[in-house]
Each structure stands twice: as C-alpha cells, then as structure tokens.
Design a protein around this motif. Structure first.
Motif, PDB file in Angstrom:
ATOM      1  N   LEU A 128       0.823  -1.207   0.000  1.00 58.92           N
ATOM      2  CA  LEU A 128       0.000   0.000   0.000  1.00 58.92           C
ATOM      3  C   LEU A 128       0.862   1.263   0.000  1.00 58.92           C
ATOM      4  CD1 LEU A 128      -3.065   0.702   0.117  1.00 58.92           C
ATOM      5  CD2 LEU A 128      -2.738   1.121   2.556  1.00 58.92           C
ATOM      6  N   GLN A 129       0.612   2.137  -0.951  1.00 61.98           N
ATOM      7  CA  GLN A 129       1.330   3.408  -1.033  1.00 61.98           C
ATOM      8  C   GLN A 129       0.411   4.614  -0.924  1.00 61.98           C
ATOM      9  OE1 GLN A 129       3.871   3.605  -4.456  1.00 61.98           O
ATOM     10  NE2 GLN A 129       5.182   1.945  -3.775  1.00 61.98           N
ATOM     11  N   GLU A 130      -0.882   4.418  -1.240  1.00 67.11           N
ATOM     12  CA  GLU A 130      -1.824   5.537  -1.214  1.00 67.11           C
ATOM     13  C   GLU A 130      -3.054   5.170  -0.389  1.00 67.11           C
ATOM     14  OE1 GLU A 130      -2.802   6.378  -5.255  1.00 67.11           O
ATOM     15  OE2 GLU A 130      -0.730   6.756  -5.850  1.00 67.11           O
TER      16      GLU A 130
ATOM     17  N   LEU B 274       4.433   4.473   2.924  1.00 67.78           N
ATOM     18  CA  LEU B 274       3.245   5.157   2.404  1.00 67.78           C
ATOM     19  C   LEU B 274       3.620   6.568   1.940  1.00 67.78           C
ATOM     20  CD1 LEU B 274       0.036   4.476   2.492  1.00 67.78           C
ATOM     21  CD2 LEU B 274       0.000   6.218   4.274  1.00 67.78           C
ATOM     22  N   ASP B 275       3.231   6.916   0.704  1.00 62.13           N
ATOM     23  CA  ASP B 275       3.631   8.250   0.217  1.00 62.13           C
ATOM     24  C   ASP B 275       2.461   9.191  -0.019  1.00 62.13           C
ATOM     25  OD1 ASP B 275       2.502   7.568  -2.230  1.00 62.13           O
ATOM     26  OD2 ASP B 275       4.413   7.194  -3.219  1.00 62.13           O
ATOM     27  N   THR B 276       1.215   8.691   0.070  1.00 62.48           N
ATOM     28  CA  THR B 276       0.040   9.547  -0.109  1.00 62.48           C
ATOM     29  C   THR B 276      -0.954   9.275   1.008  1.00 62.48           C
ATOM     30  OG1 THR B 276       0.272   9.612  -2.530  1.00 62.48           O
ATOM     31  CG2 THR B 276      -1.898  10.118  -1.621  1.00 62.48           C
ATOM     32  N   LEU B 277      -1.309  10.312   1.748  1.00 59.81           N
ATOM     33  CA  LEU B 277      -2.266  10.184   2.846  1.00 59.81           C
ATOM     34  C   LEU B 277      -3.269  11.331   2.756  1.00 59.81           C
ATOM     35  CD1 LEU B 277      -3.110   8.672   5.423  1.00 59.81           C
ATOM     36  CD2 LEU B 277      -1.600  10.201   6.717  1.00 59.81           C
ATOM     37  N   CYS B 278      -4.526  10.980   2.512  1.00 59.53           N
ATOM     38  CA  CYS B 278      -5.596  11.980   2.400  1.00 59.53           C
ATOM     39  C   CYS B 278      -6.664  11.652   3.434  1.00 59.53           C
ATOM     40  CB  CYS B 278      -6.202  11.965   0.992  1.00 59.53           C
ATOM     41  SG  CYS B 278      -5.009  12.323  -0.320  1.00 59.53           S
ATOM     42  N   LEU B 279      -6.925  12.600   4.337  1.00 59.56           N
ATOM     43  CA  LEU B 279      -7.847  12.376   5.451  1.00 59.56           C
ATOM     44  C   LEU B 279      -8.837  13.528   5.554  1.00 59.56           C
ATOM     45  CD1 LEU B 279      -5.175  11.214   8.074  1.00 59.56           C
ATOM     46  CD2 LEU B 279      -6.689   9.744   6.724  1.00 59.56           C
ATOM     47  N   SER B 280      -9.645  13.695   4.541  1.00 58.43           N
ATOM     48  CA  SER B 280     -10.606  14.797   4.501  1.00 58.43           C
ATOM     49  C   SER B 280     -11.892  14.428   5.247  1.00 58.43           C
ATOM     50  CB  SER B 280     -10.930  15.113   3.035  1.00 58.43           C
ATOM     51  OG  SER B 280     -11.850  16.178   2.939  1.00 58.43           O
ATOM     52  N   PHE B 281     -12.424  15.382   6.000  1.00 56.31           N
ATOM     53  CA  PHE B 281     -13.656  15.164   6.778  1.00 56.31           C
ATOM     54  C   PHE B 281     -13.519  13.939   7.693  1.00 56.31           C
ATOM     55  CE2 PHE B 281     -15.483  17.579   3.162  1.00 56.31           C
ATOM     56  CZ  PHE B 281     -16.169  18.553   3.866  1.00 56.31           C
ATOM     57  N   CYS B 282     -12.405  13.822   8.389  1.00 59.77           N
ATOM     58  CA  CYS B 282     -12.194  12.682   9.289  1.00 59.77           C
ATOM     59  C   CYS B 282     -12.267  13.070  10.759  1.00 59.77           C
ATOM     60  CB  CYS B 282     -10.852  12.016   8.985  1.00 59.77           C
ATOM     61  SG  CYS B 282     -10.839  11.095   7.425  1.00 59.77           S
TER      62      CYS B 282
ATOM     63  N   ARG C 183       4.658  12.223   0.239  1.00 59.29           N
ATOM     64  CA  ARG C 183       4.754  13.173  -0.873  1.00 59.29           C
ATOM     65  C   ARG C 183       3.465  13.966  -1.025  1.00 59.29           C
ATOM     66  NH1 ARG C 183       4.754  11.702  -5.569  1.00 59.29           N
ATOM     67  NH2 ARG C 183       3.971   9.588  -5.307  1.00 59.29           N
ATOM     68  N   VAL C 184       2.323  13.332  -0.678  1.00 58.89           N
ATOM     69  CA  VAL C 184       1.019  13.978  -0.780  1.00 58.89           C
ATOM     70  C   VAL C 184       0.319  13.885   0.569  1.00 58.89           C
ATOM     71  CG1 VAL C 184      -1.235  13.944  -1.914  1.00 58.89           C
ATOM     72  CG2 VAL C 184       0.819  13.383  -3.236  1.00 58.89           C
TER      73      VAL C 184
ATOM     74  N   THR D 200      10.284  15.514   1.703  1.00 59.57           N
ATOM     75  CA  THR D 200       9.613  14.753   0.644  1.00 59.57           C
ATOM     76  C   THR D 200       8.337  15.408   0.118  1.00 59.57           C
ATOM     77  OG1 THR D 200       8.434  13.487   2.337  1.00 59.57           O
ATOM     78  CG2 THR D 200      10.476  12.535   1.466  1.00 59.57           C
ATOM     79  N   MET D 201       7.706  16.276   0.903  1.00 58.53           N
ATOM     80  CA  MET D 201       6.378  16.803   0.569  1.00 58.53           C
ATOM     81  C   MET D 201       6.351  17.548  -0.764  1.00 58.53           C
ATOM     82  SD  MET D 201       3.245  17.057   1.373  1.00 58.53           S
ATOM     83  CE  MET D 201       3.494  16.237   2.933  1.00 58.53           C
ATOM     84  N   GLN D 202       5.427  17.129  -1.658  1.00 56.22           N
ATOM     85  CA  GLN D 202       5.228  17.785  -2.942  1.00 56.22           C
ATOM     86  C   GLN D 202       3.842  18.414  -3.082  1.00 56.22           C
ATOM     87  OE1 GLN D 202       6.161  15.135  -6.198  1.00 56.22           O
ATOM     88  NE2 GLN D 202       7.976  14.344  -5.181  1.00 56.22           N
ATOM     89  N   HIS D 203       2.879  17.889  -2.340  1.00 57.54           N
ATOM     90  CA  HIS D 203       1.485  18.339  -2.496  1.00 57.54           C
ATOM     91  C   HIS D 203       0.851  18.412  -1.110  1.00 57.54           C
ATOM     92  CE1 HIS D 203      -2.319  18.250  -5.109  1.00 57.54           C
ATOM     93  NE2 HIS D 203      -2.747  18.388  -3.863  1.00 57.54           N
TER      94      HIS D 203
END
Length: 467
Positions: A279-281, A304-312, A332-333, A359-362
């Motif tokens: 798992l990477q995203e 893990l390079d992408t973690l998105c936690l919207s409305f959590c 990275r994200v 590492t952060m790009q986004h």
C-alpha cells in the motif's frame, strides 16, 4: 522511407478499407500485419463494431491494448463487440492466421501502445501482463516453460489449456446504472462460458453502495486488484472484500457509515490493513477517526507516500501522532482538508511540516480554521518544504496583509507551481457567509496578487482561488 510518411500512408489505407465494411471483413485474412494497428485505431474511433469483433478474432499479435483511444459514443457496445470477438474456447478459432491474441486490454492508458513489441526470450512479451494470478497467461507460460526445462511432461490437456488461456484486462465500476449492469452481466456470462480459458484481470475496482450486481465479485480474482475505491459501504462489507486483496497499492474509502465502526469491525479492518505491504496511497473521506489516527498509522506501511484524510474529524492529538509516525518522513502527498484541528493549537502541525519537509510535494489544508496568527507561525516551516509543488489552503479566514506576506515568503520555494489561496475576509460583507461575496473586491485581490507575482518574477507560479 520516413516513419511519419509511412504512418500516414497506413492511416490512409485503413480509412480507404473502412469505406466498405464487407471488403474489410473479406480482407482481414490477407492484409499485412503492419496495417492492423492503424486499421484498428480507425475502426475503434469510428465505432465499427462488426469490424472490431472480426479483428479481435484474427489479431496477429500477442496483445491488444486500447491505449489512448477513446470512443466517441456507445462505449460499452464497442467493448462488448471486442470481448465477443475473443476466440474462446480455442477450438472455435478457425482462422488461417492462427490463434495469436492472448491479452486483450480494454483499459484507457495514455502511455500504452496498441500492441507491445515482440521481444522474445522464451515467449511473447507484454508490459501489461497480469503478474499475480495463477491463471494469468504469463504465470501459466512460465510454469509450462519450467516444466519443460525440468523434463516434467505435461498432459495434452494441460498444454492445450496453457496455450489457449487468454487474459482480459478491464477496469470495473459497480454502480446502479442500467447500462453498466448490462455490461457486467455480459462480462460475467463471457467468463463463465469460457470454461476457464478466460482470465478476467481487474486492476482498478470502484464500488458505489455495494451495487446489486455482486455476481462480478464472485468471478474476480481479488489478488489482481491494486486500486480499490469504495463509496457508502459499511465497514463489515469493506472487511469482507479486503481479505483477498493482498497486492493493493491504492485504497480510497468515502462516506463509510459511522454506526458500522463498532467493535470488531474496526479491529478487523486494522488487521487487514496491516497486511497490505504494498500500500502506497490511502484516501479516507468522511471516515471518522477522531483520536484514533494512531491506531491506523501503527498498521500502515512506513513507505506510504500519499495520505488523504478529509472530513475525518481529526484533532490536534491526531496531528501530533502523525508528526511522530514513521510515515511522516516519506509522505509526498498530504491532504488534511476539512478538519478543524487549528482551532485547538498549531504547534504539532509545525512539527509535522518539519518532518515532511524532505519529501512533501502536495499539501492541502482547506477549511481547517487556520487564522492569520496560525499562518504566520507556520510560514518558516513551509519554507523548509523545498520540494513543494502544490499548496492548497482555501476556505480559511485569512486577511489580505497576511496573504501578501505569505506570497513574498513562498518565493524561496524553487519547485512551487500551484497555490490555491482563500478569499480574504474583507471580501465578504458578512464574515463566513460565502453568499455575501463582493465580486469587485475579489477582483481587486486577484489583480494585486498577479501584480506581486510579476514584480517578484514569479509569473511561472499559478495563484488562484475558489470563489
């Protein structure tokens, strides 16, 4: 002859052939191999379903990919015609050209050519071949080759099965639209009628409300899936599906009902999540995690390079755990949109920015109740994120002077290209009421931002706002 001129001549020849459908059907057995690719592309874009079906049946290459081709209309009709042309079982193929096609790839992939070059080591080569399933063409051929090398004799039926097996690559979306249901029913029937000669390989699976058509899930090899997106599914449904997805690369869950989190469902979810070593995203939206993020981070792979936690519902405690996690130095994200943690404190977020700076790009922190004092405090930490390309912090109550200060400071970031900034609070007649936006004041803000960028020689950076 120049390659471009040759390609153009082949395209003209293909268009000329397609002007008479009966002539094409008759000529498929005799036309040169070099004409097949331009003829296929022209037939696909023109929606010639009968010709496409016939071409699949006599395709003279090991693989056939849609690549960047997009149908103008009747997309499912075209896909069904191509699938229907697959010569399975192999005995049905009476073509004088012989049975060459082994992999039919119906996914849209802009980087993929119509057919792979025939680089031969022991058997034809295809970059998109399924790697994981034991029923995959590549694995069957590898097994057969090893058996030959070891002198292990295969029975005639085993050899015929290995040689006749075909692979169908298709992205699947389970939703409740009638046409999608019809296509999935057609797909299931085709796989079941193939008597095991057709391996259905789905890499990207999207599920909306665990659609009524669950029949497709029974014939899918879940080990092939590397991208899973589920919307409005209960946690026990997610856990049940998870069990076979050991090669998952990207996971997206949204609108998971909170009442399904109770007891063992969440524990089983964490256990299965911990088994996804590839798992990477991870993208979670409307997935309530307040004061529980540490449990999630504990089982996630460190790469893990992408973690998105919207409305959590994240708290500042969750941000603290994130800053201390092994994943923080690899991300990275990072998307923390719509979490009200800045109303508590901002120091843990400063620490987090320090950890991700290499590492952060986004980075996205929309609608997190970030105020002037918070933004001013984290500017030095933002400046450490030297790889940052996209920064999105819209819908936060920021004033124009602080926005200008941020713009001046971010000029030191060499890779920054896109910034989405909030509408300054003075542009609203009533604070926090977006319907009272003063368009003229907003236009003045946009003009000032553009002028500052030009003065600072930052015209290559796009600053925009949601209005």
């Amino acid at each position: 002859m120049d390659q471009k001129i040759t390609a153009t001549l082949l395209e003209l020849a293909a268009k000329s052939l397609l002007s008479s459908e009966p002539a094409v059907m008759h000529a498929l057995e005799k036309i040169p191999r070099d004409l097949f690719v331009p003829l296929f592309s022209t037939a696909f874009l023109g929606g010639h379903k009968k010709i496409l079906k016939a071409m699949v049946r006599v395709w003279p290459f090991h693989c056939l990919h849609l690549g960047s081709l997009k149908a103008q209309e009747s997309y499912y009709d075209i896909l069904e015609a191509m699938i229907d042309g697959l010569p399975i079982p192999p005995a049905q193929n009476s073509s004088s050209r012989g049975h060459k096609l082994r992999i039919l790839d119906l996914r849209h992939n802009s980087n993929c050519k119509t057919t792979c070059s025939h680089v031969r080591l022991t058997f034809p080569f295809c970059l998109q071949s399924c790697k994981y399933s034991q029923h995959a063409v590549l694995n069957l051929e590898n097994t057969q080759h090893r058996a030959r090398c070891l002198g292990i004799g295969n029975s005639g039926s085993e050899v015929e099965s290995a040689q006749g097996t075909m692979e169908l690559l298709v992205d699947i979306s389970l939703n409740n639209t009638l046409r999608t249901q019809q296509f999935l029913t057609f797909l299931c029937n085709k796989v079941e009628q193939s008597s095991g000669f057709l391996h259905l390989c789905c890499r990207d699976l999207q599920i909306n409300r665990m659609s009524a058509n669950k029949r497709i899930l029974q014939i899918l090899d879940l080990g092939c899936i590397d991208h899973l997106k589920m919307d409005q599914a209960y946690l026990n449904e997610i856990v049940t599906l998870f069990a076979g997805m050991i090669h998952l690369h990207s996971l997206s869950l949204s609108n998971t009902p909170f009442r399904s989190y109770k007891g063992r469902n969440f524990r089983f979810f964490l256990i299965l999540l911990g088994q996804l070593e590839n798992l990477q995203e991870l993208r979670l939206s409307f997935f309530y995690l307040r004061d529980q993020l540490h449990k999630l981070l504990r089982v996630l792979p460190p790469h893990l390079d992408t973690l998105c936690l919207s409305f959590c519902g994240l708290s500042i405690r969750d941000v603290t755990f994130l800053s201390q996690s092994s994943q923080a130095t690899q991300l990275r994200v990072l998307n923390l949109n719509n979490n009200n943690f800045f109303s508590e404190a901002y120091e843990p977020f400063q620490v987090l920015l320090e950890k991700v700076s290499g590492t952060m790009q986004h980075l996205e922190i929309n609608n997190c109740m970030m105020t002037d004092s918070t933004l001013l405090a984290i500017i030095p930490n933002l400046n450490q994120c030297v790889h940052l390309r996209v920064f999105n912090f819209a819908f936060n109550p920021i004033t124009m002077p602080v926005l200008k200060s941020l713009l001046q400071h971010l000029t030191s970031l060499p890779r920054l290209r896109h910034v989405i900034y909030p509408v300054p609070v003075h542009c609203y007649q009533e604070r926090n009421f977006h319907h009272s936006l003063n368009r003229q004041k907003l236009a003045e803000v946009q003009a000032q931002v553009k002028a500052m960028l030009h003065m600072l020689h930052q015209d290559h950076v796009q600053w925009a706002t949601y209005s």
